[in-house]
Write a protein that holds these residues in place. Structure first.
Motif, PDB file in Angstrom:
ATOM      1  N   ALA A  72       3.444  17.834  42.096  1.00 41.70           N
ATOM      2  CA  ALA A  72       3.106  19.043  41.491  1.00 41.70           C
ATOM      3  C   ALA A  72       3.460  19.826  42.984  1.00 41.70           C
ATOM      4  O   ALA A  72       3.248  19.624  44.106  1.00 41.70           O
ATOM      5  N   GLU A  79       1.038  15.104  32.695  1.00 41.02           N
ATOM      6  CA  GLU A  79       1.208  14.822  33.782  1.00 41.02           C
ATOM      7  C   GLU A  79       2.997  15.132  34.205  1.00 41.02           C
ATOM      8  O   GLU A  79       3.109  15.085  34.849  1.00 41.02           O
ATOM      9  N   ARG A 137       7.138  17.995  33.551  1.00 38.87           N
ATOM     10  CA  ARG A 137       6.699  19.243  34.778  1.00 38.87           C
ATOM     11  C   ARG A 137       8.207  19.752  34.659  1.00 38.87           C
ATOM     12  O   ARG A 137       9.221  21.285  34.561  1.00 38.87           O
ATOM     13  N   LEU A 153       2.111  23.543  32.638  1.00 39.86           N
ATOM     14  CA  LEU A 153       3.286  23.983  32.203  1.00 39.86           C
ATOM     15  C   LEU A 153       3.213  25.596  32.711  1.00 39.86           C
ATOM     16  O   LEU A 153       3.490  26.012  33.369  1.00 39.86           O
ATOM     17  N   SER A 158       1.322  26.620  35.719  1.00 40.46           N
ATOM     18  CA  SER A 158       2.485  26.159  37.359  1.00 40.46           C
ATOM     19  C   SER A 158       3.188  27.167  37.315  1.00 40.46           C
ATOM     20  O   SER A 158       3.865  27.795  38.397  1.00 40.46           O
ATOM     21  N   GLY A 174       8.472  25.904  40.703  1.00 48.77           N
ATOM     22  CA  GLY A 174       7.726  26.192  39.419  1.00 48.77           C
ATOM     23  C   GLY A 174       8.486  27.040  38.675  1.00 48.77           C
ATOM     24  O   GLY A 174       8.695  26.743  37.620  1.00 48.77           O
TER      25      GLY A 174
END
Length: 630
Positions: free
Chosen positions: A10, A57, A60, A89, A92, A116
């Motif tokens: 993350a 999770e 991404r 998503l 982010s 990101g």
């Protein structure tokens, strides 16, 4: 070829890699300094048949893979994973866009914004359309002869562990999992361990015991030995004690997962103790959707909450809080200024990545406490008390939060151990009845290495983004051409079994049996028998003269090739090939591919030396194509 999970650390994990943070080394098991584009570029996505996603999770990088690589296969995951993954998503993207705005103002968060903005909101929508929903225990066949199914991992709503079966051989991929049975997701399904011949543990927390002084991080054993329900009660008691004193609570956590259990426990205990209900404030652009999804996905919940589906009430308390006006959602700190929220006791939930909001509340509440007079405190009208709760079971990541907030005795850190540790993996290994091979992360292997000898299976270790080769020396399944040869020998001998002698060879990833049949009459070389032969190993010889199935035609063809001609042909099929300066008695061509290199020596017997198995696959496939076309 398939891929399990498309996760990436993350954005808050990037803080350790920021140049302003010094040379602090991350302690968790996969803190990566590479750019995701560079990592994804080492994979030949055109060869990937399908992708399996274990939980929300682990999505991404999925929009980038589906929209900006050559991958064209299906993606499989459960319905809750797809729904929650889209929320994660989208969040982010908004965090990254905010980071870009800060960069323009002179801040430095380029690492976070770079990660990101791998894709756009439109790419997220397109990626979601390519996902096929599956249910737990549902059998699917992404490609012929391959069956795939998932079992509940217990980690979060819809999370699962995938098992891939090919010709009766099952390989289980144990993603983020937990044995905990007091949280709201569907419980752990241990069937995944008893069925598989090979186990791959993809994720396990790497505790980093440390102390923060007044923060009391505690050591590894103290929180691992405690049951999760006790840890949740400890967090709940701290929050209620603060709210009793007209204080305010800041819970650092995402608006889904174990945060839902903590909020419900606090709300229920407040009612049971006949205390005034605080104002629950969620600062997140996706909080309102994620809480609603938890209420409408009852069939993916644990047994106790699943039973509530048959009663006229919701599994969670957020509907009742909303009805009474005690639940508020704000998308950002700027949005909070425009909302009319009653003053008094606040219970605020902020994601750990939103550092601006966290710093705002800590700074503001500390100023309120300093301005509070002794008379206000005596009358109970002041707002001097506030607490910060952190429940992340990744102690290294929590340590960074503690250092960032620096609130002294006002912070309570209780790691709710939801992910597997090496103790949990040790329990799994005891229940692995059919396992022949087990693959674990390196930090887990270091703790289990001394005990590995007592297991009947072989244990290997791996590190993220590093190629790992496992020698499956047992339970090998023979290809169809070998099975056909064995069947032919059985029929000729009129017996139930037959002994087949020959040499096993590996060519472009395919295992082939080359038999020496002296009774058979010599035949003309066919397209199949004229293929280059390779021996198993990191070095491959083409056109060996000692093979019974290597005709003279192949040797003459190989002798006519020059390094310059071979380099031109390999460049023509998309490889980066060049001639190595000749040394006395040696001719060689070097090939560079994503993830490594290979050297082809053009002597009497061609020798192909590859740096990894992935490079071996790519180079030998292209070399075979060139020799066929010649």
């Amino acid at each position: 070829m398939f891929v399990v999970d498309c996760g990436w650390p993350a954005d808050d994990d990037a803080d350790d890699m920021h140049p302003d943070m010094g040379k602090q080394q991350p302690r968790t098991n996969y803190k990566l300094a590479q750019n995701p584009r560079d990592v994804l570029g080492t994979i030949n996505w055109a060869r990937v048949d399908f992708i399996l996603i274990s939980n929300y999770e682990q999505m991404r990088l999925l929009p980038y893979i589906t929209e900006y690589t050559e991958f064209s296969g299906p993606v499989y995951t459960t319905e809750p994973t797809k729904v929650y993954g889209k929320c994660v998503l989208e969040e982010s993207i908004q965090v990254a866009q905010g980071a870009l705005y800060e960069d323009a103002a002179g801040s430095s968060s380029k690492m976070s914004s770079q990660r990101g903005l791998l894709y756009s909101p439109r790419d997220i929508v397109a990626a979601m359309e390519k996902i096929t929903d599956v249910r737990h225990n549902e059998m699917i066949s992404p490609v012929p002869f391959v069956q795939v199914y998932t079992r509940s991992s217990g980690y979060c709503i819809g999370a699962g562990n995938w098992t891939v079966e090919y010709k009766g051989h099952r390989t289980a991929f144990i993603s983020t999992s937990t044995f905990v049975s007091c949280l709201h997701p569907q419980e752990w399904d241990s069937t995944v361990l008893r069925e598989a011949q090979a186990l791959v543990f993809c994720d396990a927390v790497d505790p980093a015991p440390s102390s923060t002084g007044s923060g009391e991080m505690g050591d590894e054993g103290s929180w691992q030995s405690a049951h999760v329900s006790q840890l949740l009660n400890q967090l709940c008691s701290t929050a209620i004690s603060t709210l009793k004193q007209r204080g305010r609570v800041l819970l650092v956590g995402e608006p889904y997962g174990v945060t839902q259990d903590i909020v419900q426990l606090v709300s229920e205990n407040i009612v049971a103790l006949n205390l005034p209900q605080p104002q629950f404030v969620f600062v997140s652009p996706i909080a309102e959707h994620t809480l609603q999804y938890g209420n409408i996905m009852g069939e993916w919940l644990c047994e106790s909450k699943h039973a509530l589906l048959y009663l006229p009430e919701y599994p969670f308390s957020d509907k009742e809080l909303r009805k009474k006006g005690h639940l508020h959602f704000v998308s950002s700190l700027a949005d909070l200024a425009t909302k009319s929220i009653p003053q008094g006791n606040w219970f605020v939930v902020v994601p750990p990545s939103d550092t601006e909001t966290l710093n705002h509340f800590v700074r503001q509440w500390r100023q309120d406490a300093q301005r509070c007079s002794s008379a206000d405190m005596a009358s109970g009208a002041g707002l001097a008390k506030f607490s910060i709760l952190i429940h992340d079971d990744d102690t290294a990541r929590a340590q960074r939060l503690v250092n960032r907030l620096s609130v002294g005795t006002e912070l309570t850190y209780v790691p709710v151990a939801r992910r597997f540790t090496f103790h949990s993996i040790e329990q799994c290994l005891a229940a692995a009845e059919r396992a022949h091979h087990v693959l674990v992360p390196s930090h887990v292997y270091a703790r289990l290495e001394a005990k590995a000898g007592r297991y009947e299976f072989r244990m290997f270790e791996f590190s993220h983004l590093q190629a790992t080769t496992v020698d499956l020396d047992t339970d090998r399944h023979l290809p169809l051409d070998i099975q056909s040869e064995m069947t032919r020998r059985v029929c000729e001998g009129g017996k139930q079994h037959a002994l087949v002698e020959g040499k096993l060879s590996l060519s472009a990833g395919r295992i082939r049996l080359e038999c020496r049949d002296e009774d058979a009459a010599p035949s003309e070389p066919t397209a199949e028998t004229a293929k280059p032969k390779t021996e198993v190993g990191s070095q491959h010889k083409l056109g060996s003269a000692d093979s019974a199935n290597a005709p003279a035609l192949t040797q003459r063809d190989l002798a006519r090739w020059t390094p310059e001609k071979l380099a031109d042909e390999l460049n023509g099929v998309g490889l980066n090939a060049s001639v190595i300066p000749a040394s006395p008695g040696s001719r060689a061509v070097q090939v560079l591919v994503p993830g490594g290199s290979a050297t082809i020596h053009l002597d009497n017997e061609w020798l192909v030396d590859c740096s990894s198995s992935n490079v071996n696959w790519t180079v030998l496939t292209s070399l075979r194509k060139v020799l066929k076309a010649a």
